[in-house]
Design an enzyme around this catalytic site. Structure first.
Site, PDB file in Angstrom:
ATOM      1  N   HIS A   1       0.847  -1.198   0.000  1.00 14.78           N
ATOM      2  CA  HIS A   1       0.000   0.000   0.000  1.00 14.78           C
ATOM      3  C   HIS A   1       0.877   1.240   0.000  1.00 14.78           C
ATOM      4  O   HIS A   1       1.871   1.302   0.733  1.00 14.78           O
ATOM      5  CB  HIS A   1      -0.901   0.030   1.242  1.00 14.78           C
ATOM      6  CG  HIS A   1      -1.610   1.345   1.422  1.00 14.78           C
ATOM      7  ND1 HIS A   1      -1.281   2.240   2.422  1.00 14.78           N
ATOM      8  CD2 HIS A   1      -2.596   1.932   0.697  1.00 14.78           C
ATOM      9  CE1 HIS A   1      -2.042   3.315   2.317  1.00 14.78           C
ATOM     10  NE2 HIS A   1      -2.856   3.142   1.285  1.00 14.78           N
ATOM     11  N   SER A   2       0.538   2.212  -0.833  1.00 18.81           N
ATOM     12  CA  SER A   2       1.199   3.516  -0.834  1.00 18.81           C
ATOM     13  C   SER A   2       2.714   3.370  -1.030  1.00 18.81           C
ATOM     14  O   SER A   2       3.162   2.770  -1.998  1.00 18.81           O
ATOM     15  CB  SER A   2       0.851   4.255   0.459  1.00 18.81           C
ATOM     16  OG  SER A   2       1.257   5.602   0.401  1.00 18.81           O
TER      17      SER A   2
END
Length: 234
Positions: free
Chosen positions: A66-67
């Site tokens: 994520h991210s």
């Protein structure tokens, strides 16, 4: 050959606990899940932490980021155990790109990212919920704001080399209401990675607000890649 191992890598300003709902869904469906805790103190530190988790698995792995975790898995994904990559509103960087450089190319909506005197970056607490986690319960977003994990300048500006998505099957979840990474940038990164792409009406923390959809995409990566591996073995 069965892909039953999943490694979930958190991004900047958060820690691995945010993966709990996704991890529980996957575990209930028979997957073995590992949630490493990259310290975000340097890109090298984050690579070591993630690769250790992959090493500990007993077979092929679906590696999820994520991210900023996307930047991590882009290189860690070259590990021979990694069979597939899944990006959740994440940086699927190309050769020579960093999180910083790609956000300069197409800026995010948020202006709340600020550096301190120790070469770490934070999100201003007053803007954390709106710019990072707008679609989760306010009390949860407020706690994330005060417990955020800062990201080092080194982690944020490290230039990626040899992206694994060029050689391994890839999936991508676009968060359409993301204010931390521009959604159009997410679409661009997904397209050039030739990723199977889904979109959710979500803030940056799509894995928190849409755990069912996130787990479904991860399981699709696992089952599709397993079929591909089986076909290759025939």
């Amino acid at each position: 050959m069965a892909i039953k191992n999943v490694v979930l890598v958190h991004g900047a300003f958060a820690d691995g606990s945010g993966w709990e709902a996704v991890a529980n869904i996957l575990k209930n469906h028979g997957y073995k899940v590992s949630v490493p805790q990259p310290p975000e103190t340097s890109y090298a530190d984050d690579q070591r932490c993630t690769k250790a988790a992959i090493d500990a698995m007993d077979g092929p792995v679906v590696l999820v980021g994520h991210s900023y975790g996307g930047s991590i898995i882009t290189e860690a994904g070259n590990h021979p155990k990694v069979a597939a990559l899944v990006y959740i509103a994440a940086f699927a960087l190309d050769d020579g790109e960093s999180c910083a450089s790609i956000e300069q190319a197409l800026p995010q909506a948020s202006k709340a990212f600020t550096p301190d005197s120790n070469n770490n970056w934070w999100i201003d607490e007053a803007h954390f919920a709106a710019d990072f986690a707008a679609d989760i319960p306010p009390e949860k977003a407020a706690f994330m704001a005060i417990s955020q994990v800062p990201i080092s300048t080194d982690s944020f500006t490290h230039k990626v080399a040899n992206p694994a998505w060029k050689n391994k099957p890839t999936w991508y979840m676009v968060a359409t209401e993301d204010r931390s990474i521009n959604p159009d940038q997410e679409r661009m990164m997904a397209k050039r990675a030739k990723a199977k792409t889904v979109e959710v009406n979500s803030s940056h923390v799509a894995y928190l607000s849409h755990p069912q959809e996130t787990a479904k995409l991860i399981e699709e990566a696992a089952t599709s890649t397993l079929s591909r591996l089986a076909h290759s073995a025939d």
